[in-house]
Design a protein around this motif. Structure first.
Motif, mmCIF file in Angstrom:
data_model
loop_
_atom_site.group_PDB
_atom_site.id
_atom_site.type_symbol
_atom_site.label_atom_id
_atom_site.label_comp_id
_atom_site.label_asym_id
_atom_site.label_seq_id
_atom_site.Cartn_x
_atom_site.Cartn_y
_atom_site.Cartn_z
ATOM 1 N N LEU A 12 12.412 -56.692 -23.970
ATOM 2 C CA LEU A 12 12.821 -56.680 -22.384
ATOM 3 C C LEU A 12 12.170 -55.547 -21.820
ATOM 4 O O LEU A 12 11.812 -54.390 -22.397
ATOM 5 C CB LEU A 12 14.372 -56.327 -22.353
ATOM 6 C CG LEU A 12 15.167 -57.443 -22.810
ATOM 7 C CD1 LEU A 12 16.867 -56.932 -22.858
ATOM 8 C CD2 LEU A 12 15.128 -58.494 -22.113
ATOM 9 N N LYS A 13 11.681 -55.829 -20.777
ATOM 10 C CA LYS A 13 10.831 -54.549 -19.877
ATOM 11 C C LYS A 13 11.733 -53.819 -18.903
ATOM 12 O O LYS A 13 11.626 -52.844 -18.467
ATOM 13 C CB LYS A 13 9.698 -55.029 -19.181
ATOM 14 C CG LYS A 13 8.753 -56.018 -20.071
ATOM 15 C CD LYS A 13 7.522 -56.459 -19.616
ATOM 16 C CE LYS A 13 6.676 -57.150 -20.431
ATOM 17 N NZ LYS A 13 5.465 -56.985 -20.885
ATOM 18 N N GLU A 14 12.864 -54.637 -18.587
ATOM 19 C CA GLU A 14 13.880 -53.939 -17.800
ATOM 20 C C GLU A 14 14.876 -53.048 -18.282
ATOM 21 O O GLU A 14 14.956 -53.476 -19.580
ATOM 22 C CB GLU A 14 14.701 -55.193 -16.905
ATOM 23 C CG GLU A 14 13.832 -56.216 -16.153
ATOM 24 C CD GLU A 14 13.203 -57.456 -17.001
ATOM 25 O OE1 GLU A 14 13.745 -57.555 -18.089
ATOM 26 O OE2 GLU A 14 12.658 -58.172 -16.344
ATOM 27 N N GLU A 15 15.438 -52.480 -17.634
ATOM 28 C CA GLU A 15 16.595 -51.606 -18.036
ATOM 29 C C GLU A 15 17.853 -52.452 -18.021
ATOM 30 O O GLU A 15 18.369 -52.733 -17.012
ATOM 31 C CB GLU A 15 16.638 -50.449 -17.409
ATOM 32 C CG GLU A 15 15.718 -49.457 -17.619
ATOM 33 C CD GLU A 15 16.158 -48.220 -18.393
ATOM 34 O OE1 GLU A 15 17.274 -47.945 -18.429
ATOM 35 O OE2 GLU A 15 15.259 -47.343 -18.683
ATOM 36 N N ILE A 16 18.386 -52.710 -19.181
ATOM 37 C CA ILE A 16 19.776 -53.948 -19.235
ATOM 38 C C ILE A 16 20.690 -53.311 -19.963
ATOM 39 O O ILE A 16 20.421 -52.615 -21.144
ATOM 40 C CB ILE A 16 19.360 -55.321 -19.513
ATOM 41 C CG1 ILE A 16 18.206 -55.830 -18.773
ATOM 42 C CG2 ILE A 16 20.871 -55.943 -19.767
ATOM 43 C CD1 ILE A 16 17.925 -57.222 -18.895
ATOM 44 N N SER A 26 35.201 -50.151 -29.451
ATOM 45 C CA SER A 26 35.626 -48.779 -30.092
ATOM 46 C C SER A 26 36.662 -47.995 -29.804
ATOM 47 O O SER A 26 36.672 -47.663 -28.524
ATOM 48 C CB SER A 26 34.242 -47.988 -30.482
ATOM 49 O OG SER A 26 33.224 -48.648 -31.020
ATOM 50 N N LYS A 27 37.558 -47.754 -30.403
ATOM 51 C CA LYS A 27 38.884 -47.029 -29.839
ATOM 52 C C LYS A 27 38.248 -45.492 -29.416
ATOM 53 O O LYS A 27 37.614 -45.036 -30.190
ATOM 54 C CB LYS A 27 39.925 -47.127 -30.907
ATOM 55 C CG LYS A 27 40.640 -48.378 -31.011
ATOM 56 C CD LYS A 27 41.544 -48.425 -32.002
ATOM 57 C CE LYS A 27 41.998 -49.609 -32.404
ATOM 58 N NZ LYS A 27 43.749 -49.792 -32.398
ATOM 59 N N GLY A 28 38.748 -45.274 -28.379
ATOM 60 C CA GLY A 28 38.372 -43.871 -27.915
ATOM 61 C C GLY A 28 37.019 -43.973 -26.861
ATOM 62 O O GLY A 28 36.774 -42.803 -26.353
ATOM 63 N N GLN A 29 36.319 -45.056 -27.104
ATOM 64 C CA GLN A 29 35.053 -45.236 -26.542
ATOM 65 C C GLN A 29 34.943 -46.586 -25.587
ATOM 66 O O GLN A 29 33.865 -47.053 -25.593
ATOM 67 C CB GLN A 29 33.924 -45.182 -27.531
ATOM 68 C CG GLN A 29 33.717 -43.873 -28.205
ATOM 69 C CD GLN A 29 32.667 -44.155 -29.530
ATOM 70 O OE1 GLN A 29 32.114 -45.008 -29.708
ATOM 71 N NE2 GLN A 29 32.471 -42.767 -29.873
ATOM 72 N N GLU A 30 36.114 -46.903 -24.999
ATOM 73 C CA GLU A 30 36.051 -47.977 -24.397
ATOM 74 C C GLU A 30 35.294 -48.137 -22.934
ATOM 75 O O GLU A 30 34.866 -49.228 -22.640
ATOM 76 C CB GLU A 30 37.624 -48.299 -23.762
ATOM 77 C CG GLU A 30 38.622 -48.429 -24.873
ATOM 78 C CD GLU A 30 39.059 -47.216 -25.672
ATOM 79 O OE1 GLU A 30 38.937 -46.141 -25.263
ATOM 80 O OE2 GLU A 30 39.738 -47.433 -26.565
ATOM 81 N N ASP A 31 34.781 -46.924 -22.543
ATOM 82 C CA ASP A 31 33.905 -46.918 -21.247
ATOM 83 C C ASP A 31 32.212 -46.866 -21.702
ATOM 84 O O ASP A 31 31.636 -47.184 -20.691
ATOM 85 C CB ASP A 31 34.194 -45.820 -20.475
ATOM 86 C CG ASP A 31 35.579 -45.734 -20.074
ATOM 87 O OD1 ASP A 31 36.154 -46.988 -19.770
ATOM 88 O OD2 ASP A 31 36.243 -44.811 -19.534
ATOM 89 N N LYS A 32 32.018 -46.887 -22.768
ATOM 90 C CA LYS A 32 30.599 -46.815 -23.261
ATOM 91 C C LYS A 32 30.004 -48.223 -23.214
ATOM 92 O O LYS A 32 30.690 -49.348 -23.296
ATOM 93 C CB LYS A 32 30.516 -46.342 -24.802
ATOM 94 C CG LYS A 32 30.789 -44.983 -24.848
ATOM 95 C CD LYS A 32 30.194 -44.403 -26.222
ATOM 96 C CE LYS A 32 30.325 -42.782 -26.009
ATOM 97 N NZ LYS A 32 29.841 -42.105 -27.114
ATOM 98 N N VAL A 33 28.683 -48.329 -23.024
ATOM 99 C CA VAL A 33 27.875 -49.531 -22.998
ATOM 100 C C VAL A 33 26.716 -49.421 -23.879
ATOM 101 O O VAL A 33 26.527 -48.494 -24.269
ATOM 102 C CB VAL A 33 27.375 -49.895 -21.407
ATOM 103 C CG1 VAL A 33 28.661 -49.885 -20.500
ATOM 104 C CG2 VAL A 33 26.688 -48.645 -20.966
ATOM 105 N N SER A 34 25.950 -50.507 -24.053
ATOM 106 C CA SER A 34 24.997 -50.534 -24.905
ATOM 107 C C SER A 34 23.757 -50.743 -24.126
ATOM 108 O O SER A 34 23.633 -51.739 -23.151
ATOM 109 C CB SER A 34 25.101 -51.917 -25.775
ATOM 110 O OG SER A 34 26.263 -51.685 -26.836
#
Length: 106
Positions: A12-16, A26-34
């Motif tokens: 990928l060349k775009e930021e996705i 993951s419990k305690g990290q529900e708002d994280k993204v990859s």
């Protein structure tokens, strides 16, 4: 020929970014993204990134893209002629000399 992991081989060349998949949060990290560095299935950019990587690889083997259809490639030699057609993640080879196909598959 079927390319089993074709869409997983594109860069990928775009930021996705993507949310955590349901069932893998993951419990305690529900708002994280990859942050994705490689394409995945169902991503709009997957086919384009797969095609660009395929095109770069196939032209390195001296196959020329036909200008009227960017998914058809041709290779001419003194031994014969071969056409390679890409349809999504399937490859169709047509030739007038069996040796050319064997060498291309290798």
């Amino acid at each position: 020929m079927d390319v089993k992991t074709g869409f997983l081989n594109g860069s990928l060349k775009e930021e996705i970014y993507m949310d955590q998949p349901i069932g893998f949060i993951s419990k305690g990290q529900e708002d994280k993204v990859s942050h994705l560095e490689r394409s995945i299935y169902d991503l709009k950019q997957s086919f384009r990134s797969w095609y660009l990587r395929f095109h770069e690889a196939i032209t390195s083997f001296r196959l020329s893209m036909i200008s009227k259809d960017h998914c058809v490639y041709v290779k001419r030699s003194t031994r014969g002629i071969m056409f390679l057609t890409l349809y999504v993640d399937d490859i169709i080879l047509a030739r007038n000399n069996l040796e050319i196909i064997g060498a291309t598959k290798k």
